[in-house]
Design a protein around this motif. Structure first.
Motif, PDB file in Angstrom:
ATOM      1  N   GLY A  72     -74.173 -22.737   1.037  1.00 14.59           N
ATOM      2  CA  GLY A  72     -74.733 -23.165  -0.238  1.00 14.59           C
ATOM      3  C   GLY A  72     -73.690 -23.329  -1.326  1.00 14.59           C
ATOM      4  O   GLY A  72     -73.641 -24.370  -1.998  1.00 14.59           O
ATOM      5  N   PRO A  73     -72.808 -22.337  -1.544  1.00 18.13           N
ATOM      6  CA  PRO A  73     -71.775 -22.498  -2.570  1.00 18.13           C
ATOM      7  C   PRO A  73     -70.819 -23.651  -2.284  1.00 18.13           C
ATOM      8  O   PRO A  73     -70.368 -24.337  -3.209  1.00 18.13           O
ATOM      9  CB  PRO A  73     -71.033 -21.150  -2.538  1.00 18.13           C
ATOM     10  CG  PRO A  73     -72.007 -20.188  -1.968  1.00 18.13           C
ATOM     11  CD  PRO A  73     -72.806 -20.980  -0.978  1.00 18.13           C
ATOM     12  N   ILE A  74     -70.490 -23.871  -1.010  1.00 21.15           N
ATOM     13  CA  ILE A  74     -69.591 -24.968  -0.656  1.00 21.15           C
ATOM     14  C   ILE A  74     -70.223 -26.307  -1.015  1.00 21.15           C
ATOM     15  O   ILE A  74     -69.596 -27.176  -1.631  1.00 21.15           O
ATOM     16  CB  ILE A  74     -69.245 -24.916   0.845  1.00 21.15           C
ATOM     17  CG1 ILE A  74     -68.454 -23.649   1.164  1.00 21.15           C
ATOM     18  CG2 ILE A  74     -68.456 -26.161   1.266  1.00 21.15           C
ATOM     19  CD1 ILE A  74     -68.183 -23.454   2.639  1.00 21.15           C
ATOM     20  N   ARG A 209     -61.877 -20.716  -4.007  1.00 22.72           N
ATOM     21  CA  ARG A 209     -62.112 -19.358  -4.494  1.00 22.72           C
ATOM     22  C   ARG A 209     -63.535 -19.179  -5.007  1.00 22.72           C
ATOM     23  O   ARG A 209     -64.052 -18.054  -5.034  1.00 22.72           O
ATOM     24  CB  ARG A 209     -61.118 -19.029  -5.618  1.00 22.72           C
ATOM     25  CG  ARG A 209     -59.660 -18.932  -5.167  1.00 22.72           C
ATOM     26  CD  ARG A 209     -58.748 -18.747  -6.358  1.00 22.72           C
ATOM     27  NE  ARG A 209     -58.878 -19.867  -7.294  1.00 22.72           N
ATOM     28  CZ  ARG A 209     -58.284 -19.910  -8.476  1.00 22.72           C
ATOM     29  NH1 ARG A 209     -57.537 -18.908  -8.892  1.00 22.72           N
ATOM     30  NH2 ARG A 209     -58.443 -20.963  -9.280  1.00 22.72           N
ATOM     31  N   ARG A 210     -64.144 -20.287  -5.450  1.00 21.65           N
ATOM     32  CA  ARG A 210     -65.514 -20.205  -5.947  1.00 21.65           C
ATOM     33  C   ARG A 210     -66.534 -20.704  -4.934  1.00 21.65           C
ATOM     34  O   ARG A 210     -67.740 -20.490  -5.119  1.00 21.65           O
ATOM     35  CB  ARG A 210     -65.640 -21.025  -7.238  1.00 21.65           C
ATOM     36  CG  ARG A 210     -64.781 -20.487  -8.372  1.00 21.65           C
ATOM     37  CD  ARG A 210     -65.058 -21.233  -9.667  1.00 21.65           C
ATOM     38  NE  ARG A 210     -64.275 -20.691 -10.773  1.00 21.65           N
ATOM     39  CZ  ARG A 210     -64.410 -21.060 -12.035  1.00 21.65           C
ATOM     40  NH1 ARG A 210     -65.303 -21.995 -12.360  1.00 21.65           N
ATOM     41  NH2 ARG A 210     -63.668 -20.530 -12.982  1.00 21.65           N
ATOM     42  N   ALA A 211     -66.060 -21.360  -3.886  1.00 15.77           N
ATOM     43  CA  ALA A 211     -66.973 -21.947  -2.892  1.00 15.77           C
ATOM     44  C   ALA A 211     -67.273 -20.955  -1.780  1.00 15.77           C
ATOM     45  O   ALA A 211     -67.104 -21.244  -0.601  1.00 15.77           O
ATOM     46  CB  ALA A 211     -66.375 -23.231  -2.328  1.00 15.77           C
ATOM     47  N   ASN A 212     -67.719 -19.776  -2.150  1.00 20.24           N
ATOM     48  CA  ASN A 212     -68.081 -18.741  -1.176  1.00 20.24           C
ATOM     49  C   ASN A 212     -69.028 -17.776  -1.869  1.00 20.24           C
ATOM     50  O   ASN A 212     -69.133 -17.779  -3.109  1.00 20.24           O
ATOM     51  CB  ASN A 212     -66.838 -18.022  -0.648  1.00 20.24           C
ATOM     52  CG  ASN A 212     -66.042 -17.368  -1.760  1.00 20.24           C
ATOM     53  OD1 ASN A 212     -66.431 -16.336  -2.283  1.00 20.24           O
ATOM     54  ND2 ASN A 212     -64.922 -17.997  -2.138  1.00 20.24           N
ATOM     55  N   GLN A 349     -72.270 -26.003  -9.280  1.00 24.75           N
ATOM     56  CA  GLN A 349     -71.829 -24.656  -8.938  1.00 24.75           C
ATOM     57  C   GLN A 349     -72.919 -23.637  -9.230  1.00 24.75           C
ATOM     58  O   GLN A 349     -73.130 -22.692  -8.464  1.00 24.75           O
ATOM     59  CB  GLN A 349     -70.557 -24.303  -9.703  1.00 24.75           C
ATOM     60  CG  GLN A 349     -69.913 -23.012  -9.233  1.00 24.75           C
ATOM     61  CD  GLN A 349     -68.614 -22.703  -9.954  1.00 24.75           C
ATOM     62  OE1 GLN A 349     -68.179 -23.466 -10.800  1.00 24.75           O
ATOM     63  NE2 GLN A 349     -67.997 -21.588  -9.617  1.00 24.75           N
ATOM     64  N   LEU A 350     -73.619 -23.826 -10.356  1.00 24.55           N
ATOM     65  CA  LEU A 350     -74.735 -22.942 -10.676  1.00 24.55           C
ATOM     66  C   LEU A 350     -75.804 -23.002  -9.601  1.00 24.55           C
ATOM     67  O   LEU A 350     -76.286 -21.968  -9.113  1.00 24.55           O
ATOM     68  CB  LEU A 350     -75.325 -23.321 -12.033  1.00 24.55           C
ATOM     69  CG  LEU A 350     -76.648 -22.633 -12.412  1.00 24.55           C
ATOM     70  CD1 LEU A 350     -76.460 -21.129 -12.513  1.00 24.55           C
ATOM     71  CD2 LEU A 350     -77.205 -23.195 -13.714  1.00 24.55           C
ATOM     72  N   GLN A 351     -76.184 -24.225  -9.210  1.00 28.46           N
ATOM     73  CA  GLN A 351     -77.225 -24.363  -8.194  1.00 28.46           C
ATOM     74  C   GLN A 351     -76.735 -23.864  -6.832  1.00 28.46           C
ATOM     75  O   GLN A 351     -77.512 -23.319  -6.047  1.00 28.46           O
ATOM     76  CB  GLN A 351     -77.693 -25.813  -8.108  1.00 28.46           C
ATOM     77  CG  GLN A 351     -78.324 -26.338  -9.392  1.00 28.46           C
ATOM     78  CD  GLN A 351     -79.523 -25.538  -9.844  1.00 28.46           C
ATOM     79  OE1 GLN A 351     -80.219 -24.916  -9.039  1.00 28.46           O
ATOM     80  NE2 GLN A 351     -79.786 -25.536 -11.148  1.00 28.46           N
ATOM     81  N   GLY A 352     -75.429 -24.043  -6.552  1.00 24.67           N
ATOM     82  CA  GLY A 352     -74.879 -23.496  -5.317  1.00 24.67           C
ATOM     83  C   GLY A 352     -74.922 -21.976  -5.315  1.00 24.67           C
ATOM     84  O   GLY A 352     -75.210 -21.352  -4.288  1.00 24.67           O
ATOM     85  N   ALA A 353     -74.632 -21.366  -6.468  1.00 25.71           N
ATOM     86  CA  ALA A 353     -74.721 -19.913  -6.583  1.00 25.71           C
ATOM     87  C   ALA A 353     -76.165 -19.446  -6.396  1.00 25.71           C
ATOM     88  O   ALA A 353     -76.429 -18.447  -5.706  1.00 25.71           O
ATOM     89  CB  ALA A 353     -74.188 -19.458  -7.945  1.00 25.71           C
ATOM     90  N   ASN A 354     -77.100 -20.171  -7.015  1.00 20.37           N
ATOM     91  CA  ASN A 354     -78.508 -19.836  -6.818  1.00 20.37           C
ATOM     92  C   ASN A 354     -78.910 -19.969  -5.356  1.00 20.37           C
ATOM     93  O   ASN A 354     -79.676 -19.159  -4.823  1.00 20.37           O
ATOM     94  CB  ASN A 354     -79.383 -20.754  -7.678  1.00 20.37           C
ATOM     95  CG  ASN A 354     -79.355 -20.384  -9.148  1.00 20.37           C
ATOM     96  OD1 ASN A 354     -79.068 -19.244  -9.493  1.00 20.37           O
ATOM     97  ND2 ASN A 354     -79.652 -21.335 -10.016  1.00 20.37           N
ATOM     98  N   GLN A 355     -78.373 -21.009  -4.689  1.00 17.73           N
ATOM     99  CA  GLN A 355     -78.701 -21.199  -3.283  1.00 17.73           C
ATOM    100  C   GLN A 355     -78.091 -20.101  -2.423  1.00 17.73           C
ATOM    101  O   GLN A 355     -78.651 -19.696  -1.411  1.00 17.73           O
ATOM    102  CB  GLN A 355     -78.222 -22.574  -2.805  1.00 17.73           C
ATOM    103  CG  GLN A 355     -78.728 -22.919  -1.416  1.00 17.73           C
ATOM    104  CD  GLN A 355     -78.612 -24.400  -1.120  1.00 17.73           C
ATOM    105  OE1 GLN A 355     -78.517 -25.211  -2.027  1.00 17.73           O
ATOM    106  NE2 GLN A 355     -78.616 -24.741   0.138  1.00 17.73           N
ATOM    107  N   SER A 356     -76.912 -19.611  -2.842  1.00 17.75           N
ATOM    108  CA  SER A 356     -76.309 -18.494  -2.128  1.00 17.75           C
ATOM    109  C   SER A 356     -77.197 -17.257  -2.221  1.00 17.75           C
ATOM    110  O   SER A 356     -77.419 -16.553  -1.228  1.00 17.75           O
ATOM    111  CB  SER A 356     -74.922 -18.195  -2.704  1.00 17.75           C
ATOM    112  OG  SER A 356     -74.291 -17.168  -1.974  1.00 17.75           O
TER     113      SER A 356
END
Length: 418
Positions: A72-74, A209-212, A349-356
């Motif tokens: 998700g973050p990726i 670094r943020r894509a995890n 990135q916000l939505q990827g974090a939420n998906q994580s």
């Protein structure tokens, strides 16, 4: 590059929003088709053992959640770097392949492979939310997210009813239909859907670094209120996994419902959700604000789940649908508050974090709720509470309500966390 959202001129944003709304509706219908039949397909592979089917459902959902946790973050960062449209196309392709695996799978192992592929690529709803944030002015986002929620509810209005009807004919037929609809959606995205994120508003480079998952949590911690809101979202997502985890097996065991009747019940639930999201969210949020919508949705969800768990017969369960439908206020209020706290180059990135976080919930939820349900029906002589798992979900939303009382205030300014 400015971190302030750029509002489209005039009502241009409404035209861009229509494109993604149509794509979301098609995706939700195809997803909804499989819901009333997949657990029964798993049950068929386990020789008709409901408890064993619940345990296998846990395995499938857990693996899917793990894929979401790491991917998700990726995908969210990739959408900030290269745009929303290519990520949507990748996600839809993965979903179509998964449906084909379900339709053709000769064993549980093949079903497992399909779930892994889907988990690796599933980002359609989170990327669609980032798309909405791109094209919608901040003061219109709660209403827009409500409409996006109605797209998902419309999927539950049409999809499960269609899936249940087709499943009564043949358990594999719904998956072929879902694969076809997803393929149509991919073609729509490829030939019609415009890109929402201009090149000048994209991040300059992809940051591993943020894509995890760890990087996602660091991103959320960069603003205290953002982390608090994300915690509310996590509790909601965790509670929300209870029905996908056990609904088919629970209602079949407790009320003797057939796939067709389950589909009709989901249709009724979807209709109630659509009415709330399309008719009530806009005017109600205008009156009570995003925080009020968040509080209303959390409390209604807690009460609705309590009714579902208590219901001694199917009619009491159905009577709880209108209350449960008010939970649809939660997500638009939450998304509206969260997207106000980041700039345009960080929406993906916000939505990827939420998906994580959703991935974590998708790992924990099926384990907790699926195994709780399996235990409750295996030990019904000790404690006859088949709704025990749903009571747990209700408790989580009570916690979300209490947290929202403190963390649900709107920010004075919009900023992008570092």
């Amino acid at each position: 590059m400015s971190d302030q959202p750029v509002e489209p001129a005039g009502r241009q944003w409404t035209h861009a929003f229509r494109f993604i709304f149509i794509a979301a509706v098609i995706n939700a219908v195809s997803f909804g088709i499989m819901i009333p039949v997949l657990p029964n397909l798993i049950k068929e592979f386990t020789g008709g053992d409901t408890a064993a089917a619940s345990e296998w459902n846990v395995v499938f959902a857990t693996v899917w959640g793990l894929m979401q946790l790491f991917c998700g973050p990726i995908l969210g960062m990739l959408s900030d770097r290269f745009g929303r449209r290519p990520i949507l196309l990748i996600s839809l392709a993965g979903l179509a392949i998964d449906f084909l695996f379900m339709a053709l799978a000769p064993t549980l192992a093949w079903l497992f492979v399909g779930r892994v592929i889907n988990g690796l690529t599933a980002a359609s709803f989170s990327t669609a939310n980032a798309y909405v944030a791109d094209v919608t002015p901040p003061d219109q986002r709660a209403k827009a997210f409500g409409w996006m929620g109605s797209a998902f509810s419309f999927g539950f209005l049409v999809g499960p009813a269609l899936g249940g009807f087709l499943g009564d004919i043949d358990l594999r037929l719904p998956f072929f239909v879902a694969a076809g609809l997803t393929a149509i959606n991919w073609l729509y995205g490829f030939f019609v859907l415009p890109e929402s994120l201009p090149v000048e508003r994209r991040v300059a480079k992809f940051d591993w670094r943020r894509a995890n998952p760890v990087g996602s949590l660091v991103f959320l911690r960069s603003h205290r209120d953002l982390l608090g809101l994300a915690s509310i979202g996590f509790l909601f997502q965790l509670a929300h996994t209870v029905l996908p985890s056990i609904f088919v097996l629970y209602t079949g065991y407790r009320y003797g419902w057939t796939p067709g009747f389950m589909g009709l019940t989901m249709m009724g639930t979807g209709l109630a959700g659509v009415l709330v999201q399309m008719l009530l969210i806009g005017p109600v949020v205008a009156r009570i604000g995003e925080r009020g919508a968040l509080l209303l949705g959390a409390m209604a969800g807690a009460i609705g789940f309590a009714i579902y768990g208590f219901a001694p017969n199917g009619w009491v369960y159905i009577a709880g649908i209108p209350v449960f439908a008010l939970m649809n206020f939660l997500q638009p209020g939450l998304q509206g508050l969260m997207t106000r706290r980041v700039g345009p180059s960080a929406q993906g990135q916000l939505q990827g974090a939420n998906q994580s976080l959703q991935g974590i919930a998708s790992v924990i939820g099926p384990i907790v709720f699926g195994l709780t349900f399996a235990w409750s029906i295996r030990h019904s002589g000790v404690m006859h509470q088949p709704g025990l798992a749903i009571y747990l979900a209700s408790s989580l939303l009570v916690l979300a309500f209490l947290l929202a009382l403190k963390m649900g205030r709107a920010p004075e300014t919009v900023r992008a966390p570092a």
